[in-house]
Write an enzyme that holds these catalytic residues in place. Structure first.
Site, PDB file in Angstrom:
ATOM      1  N   SER A 174       0.741  -1.324   0.140  1.00 16.91           N
ATOM      2  CA  SER A 174       0.105   0.198   0.084  1.00 16.91           C
ATOM      3  C   SER A 174       0.985   1.264   0.162  1.00 16.91           C
ATOM      4  CB  SER A 174      -0.701   0.016   1.253  1.00 16.91           C
ATOM      5  OG  SER A 174      -2.076   0.802   1.057  1.00 16.91           O
ATOM      6  N   HIS A 180      -7.398  -6.225   0.591  1.00 13.39           N
ATOM      7  CA  HIS A 180      -6.477  -5.127   0.647  1.00 13.39           C
ATOM      8  C   HIS A 180      -5.436  -5.635   1.778  1.00 13.39           C
ATOM      9  CE1 HIS A 180      -4.526  -1.463  -0.391  1.00 13.39           C
ATOM     10  NE2 HIS A 180      -4.278  -0.966   0.839  1.00 13.39           N
ATOM     11  N   ASP A 238      -9.892  -6.412  -3.693  1.00 15.29           N
ATOM     12  CA  ASP A 238      -9.350  -5.380  -3.052  1.00 15.29           C
ATOM     13  C   ASP A 238     -10.497  -4.419  -3.111  1.00 15.29           C
ATOM     14  OD1 ASP A 238      -8.174  -3.126  -2.020  1.00 15.29           O
ATOM     15  OD2 ASP A 238      -6.335  -3.762  -2.621  1.00 15.29           O
TER      16      ASP A 238
END
Length: 303
Positions: free
Chosen positions: A127, A281, A253
Protein backbone atom coordinates in the site's frame (compact mmCIF):
# COMPACT_ATOMS: atom_id res chain seq x y z
CA UNK A 1 14.76 -88.99 5.18
CA UNK A 2 17.80 -87.23 6.60
CA UNK A 3 19.55 -87.48 3.21
CA UNK A 4 16.56 -85.81 1.58
CA UNK A 5 16.69 -82.86 4.05
CA UNK A 6 20.50 -82.47 3.84
CA UNK A 7 21.69 -81.71 0.31
CA UNK A 8 24.95 -83.07 -1.07
CA UNK A 9 28.12 -80.98 -0.89
CA UNK A 10 27.89 -79.83 -4.51
CA UNK A 11 24.20 -78.91 -4.19
CA UNK A 12 24.88 -77.17 -0.87
CA UNK A 13 27.62 -75.07 -2.47
CA UNK A 14 25.27 -74.14 -5.32
CA UNK A 15 22.59 -73.03 -2.86
CA UNK A 16 25.10 -70.95 -0.90
CA UNK A 17 26.44 -69.27 -4.03
CA UNK A 18 22.89 -68.42 -5.10
CA UNK A 19 22.08 -66.99 -1.68
CA UNK A 20 25.15 -64.76 -1.57
CA UNK A 21 24.67 -63.64 -5.17
CA UNK A 22 21.12 -62.54 -4.34
CA UNK A 23 22.30 -60.86 -1.17
CA UNK A 24 24.96 -58.93 -3.09
CA UNK A 25 22.43 -57.99 -5.76
CA UNK A 26 20.03 -56.63 -3.13
CA UNK A 27 22.89 -54.76 -1.51
CA UNK A 28 23.79 -53.20 -4.86
CA UNK A 29 20.14 -52.23 -5.46
CA UNK A 30 19.98 -50.66 -2.00
CA UNK A 31 23.13 -48.63 -2.66
CA UNK A 32 21.84 -47.56 -6.07
CA UNK A 33 18.55 -46.30 -4.58
CA UNK A 34 20.40 -44.52 -1.81
CA UNK A 35 22.83 -42.84 -4.18
CA UNK A 36 20.31 -41.86 -6.85
CA UNK A 37 17.48 -40.63 -4.64
CA UNK A 38 18.50 -39.98 -1.06
CA UNK A 39 21.77 -38.10 -1.47
CA UNK A 40 20.66 -35.66 -4.21
CA UNK A 41 17.58 -34.79 -2.19
CA UNK A 42 19.77 -34.02 0.81
CA UNK A 43 22.06 -31.93 -1.39
CA UNK A 44 19.06 -30.07 -2.81
CA UNK A 45 17.83 -29.20 0.67
CA UNK A 46 21.30 -28.16 1.82
CA UNK A 47 21.94 -26.04 -1.28
CA UNK A 48 18.53 -24.33 -1.27
CA UNK A 49 19.25 -20.60 -1.64
CA UNK A 50 18.35 -18.37 1.27
CA UNK A 51 16.66 -15.09 0.35
CA UNK A 52 16.46 -12.01 2.55
CA UNK A 53 13.00 -10.44 2.42
CA UNK A 54 12.43 -6.94 3.80
CA UNK A 55 8.71 -6.41 4.43
CA UNK A 56 7.31 -2.87 4.62
CA UNK A 57 3.86 -2.07 6.01
CA UNK A 58 1.33 0.58 4.93
CA UNK A 59 -0.23 3.57 6.68
CA UNK A 60 -1.45 3.21 10.28
CA UNK A 61 -0.03 -0.31 10.41
CA UNK A 62 3.25 -1.78 11.64
CA UNK A 63 5.55 -4.75 11.22
CA UNK A 64 2.98 -6.82 13.13
CA UNK A 65 0.75 -7.13 10.05
CA UNK A 66 3.39 -9.33 8.35
CA UNK A 67 3.47 -12.01 11.05
CA UNK A 68 1.74 -14.70 8.96
CA UNK A 69 3.83 -14.20 5.81
CA UNK A 70 7.03 -13.81 7.84
CA UNK A 71 6.33 -17.17 9.49
CA UNK A 72 5.82 -18.89 6.11
CA UNK A 73 9.01 -17.39 4.68
CA UNK A 74 11.10 -18.27 7.73
CA UNK A 75 9.72 -21.80 7.80
CA UNK A 76 10.87 -22.12 4.17
CA UNK A 77 14.39 -21.21 5.35
CA UNK A 78 14.52 -17.55 4.35
CA UNK A 79 15.59 -14.49 6.31
CA UNK A 80 13.00 -11.80 7.07
CA UNK A 81 13.30 -8.21 8.25
CA UNK A 82 10.12 -6.24 8.97
CA UNK A 83 10.86 -2.76 10.31
CA UNK A 84 8.39 -0.47 12.04
CA UNK A 85 8.50 2.85 10.21
CA UNK A 86 8.69 5.97 12.38
CA UNK A 87 5.65 6.39 14.67
CA UNK A 88 4.25 3.05 13.50
CA UNK A 89 3.79 -0.28 15.23
CA UNK A 90 6.08 -0.52 18.24
CA UNK A 91 8.10 2.57 17.32
CA UNK A 92 8.60 4.81 20.38
CA UNK A 93 8.33 7.92 18.19
CA UNK A 94 5.08 9.95 18.19
CA UNK A 95 3.52 10.89 14.87
CA UNK A 96 3.90 14.64 15.55
CA UNK A 97 7.63 14.12 16.09
CA UNK A 98 8.20 12.88 12.54
CA UNK A 99 9.32 15.95 10.60
CA UNK A 100 9.55 14.55 7.05
CA UNK A 101 8.71 11.61 4.85
CA UNK A 102 12.42 10.71 4.71
CA UNK A 103 12.44 10.55 8.51
CA UNK A 104 9.28 8.44 8.46
CA UNK A 105 10.99 6.01 6.05
CA UNK A 106 14.39 6.03 7.77
CA UNK A 107 13.97 2.68 9.61
CA UNK A 108 13.66 1.08 6.17
CA UNK A 109 16.50 2.96 4.48
CA UNK A 110 18.73 2.22 7.47
CA UNK A 111 17.84 -1.49 7.29
CA UNK A 112 18.76 -1.63 3.59
CA UNK A 113 21.95 0.38 4.17
CA UNK A 114 22.99 -2.23 6.77
CA UNK A 115 22.91 -5.08 4.23
CA UNK A 116 26.48 -6.45 3.92
CA UNK A 117 28.44 -5.60 0.73
CA UNK A 118 27.73 -8.02 -2.10
CA UNK A 119 24.35 -9.10 -0.71
CA UNK A 120 20.97 -8.08 -2.09
CA UNK A 121 17.51 -8.13 -0.55
CA UNK A 122 14.00 -8.60 -1.85
CA UNK A 123 12.11 -5.43 -0.92
CA UNK A 124 8.36 -5.89 -0.43
CA UNK A 125 6.11 -2.87 0.11
CA UNK A 126 2.39 -2.83 0.86
CA UNK A 127 0.00 0.00 0.00
CA UNK A 128 1.47 3.39 1.06
CA UNK A 129 4.67 1.51 1.88
CA UNK A 130 5.44 1.63 -1.84
CA UNK A 131 6.62 5.23 -1.46
CA UNK A 132 9.08 4.28 1.27
CA UNK A 133 10.22 1.40 -0.93
CA UNK A 134 10.95 3.91 -3.70
CA UNK A 135 13.15 6.02 -1.41
CA UNK A 136 15.12 2.95 -0.33
CA UNK A 137 15.60 1.91 -3.96
CA UNK A 138 16.84 5.39 -4.88
CA UNK A 139 19.25 5.47 -1.93
CA UNK A 140 20.64 1.91 -2.26
CA UNK A 141 19.92 0.44 -5.73
CA UNK A 142 22.95 -1.86 -5.47
CA UNK A 143 21.48 -3.61 -2.43
CA UNK A 144 18.09 -4.49 -3.95
CA UNK A 145 17.66 -7.55 -6.16
CA UNK A 146 14.00 -6.84 -6.87
CA UNK A 147 11.31 -4.61 -5.40
CA UNK A 148 7.81 -6.06 -5.06
CA UNK A 149 4.86 -3.69 -4.77
CA UNK A 150 1.91 -5.48 -3.15
CA UNK A 151 -1.30 -3.49 -3.76
CA UNK A 152 1.18 -0.65 -3.41
CA UNK A 153 1.91 2.71 -4.95
CA UNK A 154 4.68 2.33 -7.54
CA UNK A 155 5.79 5.83 -8.61
CA UNK A 156 7.52 6.52 -11.91
CA UNK A 157 11.09 7.73 -12.17
CA UNK A 158 11.40 11.42 -12.93
CA UNK A 159 7.92 12.28 -11.62
CA UNK A 160 7.02 13.67 -8.19
CA UNK A 161 5.48 10.94 -6.02
CA UNK A 162 2.67 13.36 -5.14
CA UNK A 163 1.24 12.90 -8.66
CA UNK A 164 0.56 9.22 -8.06
CA UNK A 165 -0.50 9.84 -4.46
CA UNK A 166 -3.16 12.37 -5.55
CA UNK A 167 -4.46 9.97 -8.17
CA UNK A 168 -4.70 7.07 -5.76
CA UNK A 169 -6.38 9.21 -3.12
CA UNK A 170 -9.08 10.10 -5.66
CA UNK A 171 -9.58 6.45 -6.60
CA UNK A 172 -9.73 5.29 -2.97
CA UNK A 173 -11.86 8.11 -1.56
CA UNK A 174 -13.85 7.12 1.52
CA UNK A 175 -17.62 6.94 1.47
CA UNK A 176 -20.25 7.61 4.12
CA UNK A 177 -20.26 3.96 5.18
CA UNK A 178 -16.63 3.97 6.28
CA UNK A 179 -14.91 5.84 9.05
CA UNK A 180 -11.49 7.44 8.85
CA UNK A 181 -10.89 9.82 11.71
CA UNK A 182 -8.91 13.04 10.96
CA UNK A 183 -7.13 14.77 13.79
CA UNK A 184 -4.43 17.29 14.59
CA UNK A 185 -1.71 15.98 16.89
CA UNK A 186 0.74 18.70 17.79
CA UNK A 187 1.31 20.51 14.50
CA UNK A 188 0.71 17.41 12.39
CA UNK A 189 -2.49 16.69 10.49
CA UNK A 190 -3.15 12.99 10.92
CA UNK A 191 -5.85 10.41 10.39
CA UNK A 192 -6.70 7.03 11.86
CA UNK A 193 -8.40 4.11 10.12
CA UNK A 194 -11.59 3.39 12.02
CA UNK A 195 -13.11 -0.05 12.73
CA UNK A 196 -15.77 0.26 10.02
CA UNK A 197 -13.28 1.13 7.29
CA UNK A 198 -10.92 -1.59 8.42
CA UNK A 199 -13.72 -4.13 8.35
CA UNK A 200 -15.39 -3.18 5.07
CA UNK A 201 -12.52 -1.86 2.96
CA UNK A 202 -9.29 -3.48 4.13
CA UNK A 203 -10.03 -6.69 6.05
CA UNK A 204 -13.30 -7.89 4.54
CA UNK A 205 -11.78 -11.29 3.61
CA UNK A 206 -9.27 -11.55 6.46
CA UNK A 207 -9.70 -13.64 9.64
CA UNK A 208 -11.75 -12.00 12.39
CA UNK A 209 -8.83 -12.25 14.83
CA UNK A 210 -6.63 -10.23 12.49
CA UNK A 211 -9.28 -7.54 12.18
CA UNK A 212 -9.46 -7.42 15.98
CA UNK A 213 -5.66 -7.17 16.10
CA UNK A 214 -5.65 -4.30 13.63
CA UNK A 215 -8.39 -2.44 15.47
CA UNK A 216 -6.25 -2.55 18.60
CA UNK A 217 -2.87 -1.77 17.01
CA UNK A 218 -3.40 0.81 14.24
CA UNK A 219 -1.89 4.24 14.98
CA UNK A 220 -2.49 7.75 13.59
CA UNK A 221 -0.64 8.45 10.34
CA UNK A 222 0.27 11.31 8.01
CA UNK A 223 0.11 11.59 4.22
CA UNK A 224 3.11 13.98 3.97
CA UNK A 225 1.36 15.66 1.05
CA UNK A 226 3.48 18.82 1.07
CA UNK A 227 6.77 17.13 1.89
CA UNK A 228 9.68 17.77 -0.47
CA UNK A 229 10.20 14.02 -1.01
CA UNK A 230 6.65 13.91 -2.38
CA UNK A 231 6.50 17.15 -4.38
CA UNK A 232 9.97 17.10 -5.96
CA UNK A 233 11.38 14.66 -8.51
CA UNK A 234 13.60 12.67 -6.15
CA UNK A 235 13.42 9.36 -8.06
CA UNK A 236 15.97 9.05 -10.86
CA UNK A 237 16.05 6.68 -13.81
CA UNK A 238 19.71 5.77 -13.10
CA UNK A 239 19.05 4.63 -9.53
CA UNK A 240 15.39 3.96 -8.68
CA UNK A 241 14.56 3.18 -12.31
CA UNK A 242 17.41 0.68 -12.60
CA UNK A 243 16.03 -1.64 -9.91
CA UNK A 244 13.90 -4.51 -11.19
CA UNK A 245 10.29 -4.32 -10.05
CA UNK A 246 7.21 -6.51 -9.77
CA UNK A 247 3.60 -5.64 -8.97
CA UNK A 248 1.30 -7.98 -7.03
CA UNK A 249 -2.39 -7.27 -7.64
CA UNK A 250 -4.95 -8.09 -4.95
CA UNK A 251 -8.00 -9.30 -6.85
CA UNK A 252 -10.71 -8.72 -4.19
CA UNK A 253 -9.36 -5.39 -2.97
CA UNK A 254 -12.19 -3.13 -1.72
CA UNK A 255 -9.83 -0.21 -1.08
CA UNK A 256 -8.03 0.05 -4.40
CA UNK A 257 -9.58 -1.78 -7.36
CA UNK A 258 -7.49 -4.46 -9.06
CA UNK A 259 -8.00 -2.74 -12.44
CA UNK A 260 -6.47 0.46 -11.05
CA UNK A 261 -3.48 -1.47 -9.73
CA UNK A 262 -2.91 -3.01 -13.16
CA UNK A 263 -3.30 0.35 -14.86
CA UNK A 264 -0.61 1.82 -12.63
CA UNK A 265 1.75 -1.08 -13.38
CA UNK A 266 1.17 -0.73 -17.13
CA UNK A 267 2.66 2.78 -17.03
CA UNK A 268 6.00 1.36 -15.90
CA UNK A 269 7.62 -0.61 -18.76
CA UNK A 270 9.19 -3.94 -17.91
CA UNK A 271 7.33 -4.43 -14.61
CA UNK A 272 6.22 -8.00 -13.97
CA UNK A 273 2.60 -8.32 -12.81
CA UNK A 274 1.33 -11.19 -10.64
CA UNK A 275 -2.03 -11.59 -8.92
CA UNK A 276 -3.33 -13.14 -5.72
CA UNK A 277 -6.86 -14.51 -6.08
CA UNK A 278 -9.23 -13.96 -3.18
CA UNK A 279 -7.00 -11.36 -1.54
CA UNK A 280 -8.42 -8.23 0.05
CA UNK A 281 -6.28 -5.14 0.63
CA UNK A 282 -4.39 -7.05 3.34
CA UNK A 283 -3.16 -10.14 1.42
CA UNK A 284 -0.54 -10.84 4.09
CA UNK A 285 -3.49 -11.74 6.34
CA UNK A 286 -6.29 -12.85 4.00
CA UNK A 287 -4.07 -15.03 1.74
CA UNK A 288 -0.68 -15.34 3.49
CA UNK A 289 0.41 -18.65 1.95
CA UNK A 290 -0.49 -17.56 -1.57
CA UNK A 291 1.30 -14.23 -1.14
CA UNK A 292 4.39 -15.89 0.32
CA UNK A 293 4.47 -18.33 -2.62
CA UNK A 294 4.32 -15.44 -5.10
CA UNK A 295 7.09 -13.59 -3.26
CA UNK A 296 9.36 -16.66 -3.27
CA UNK A 297 8.65 -17.27 -6.95
CA UNK A 298 9.54 -13.68 -7.83
CA UNK A 299 12.69 -13.88 -5.70
CA UNK A 300 13.81 -17.03 -7.52
CA UNK A 301 13.56 -15.21 -10.85
CA UNK A 302 15.71 -12.28 -9.90
CA UNK A 303 18.37 -13.68 -7.57
Amino acid sequence: MFDMLCPSGELFNTICRSFFERKNMLHDVYLTVLCTSGVPQMETVMKKPVRHFVLVHGLCHGAWCWYRVATVLRTAGHSVTAPDLAACGASPVRVDEVRSFAEYSRPLTDAVAAVPPGEKVVLVGHSYGGYSLALAMEAHPDKVAVAVFVAAAMPAAGCPMSHLLSQIMEETATDAATDSVPAVIGAAETFLLGPERLSRRLYQRSPAEDLALATALVRPARWFLGDAAMTESVLTADRYGAVRRACVVTEEDATWAAESQRRMASRCPGVEVAAVEGADHMPMLSTPHQLAAVLMEIADKYI
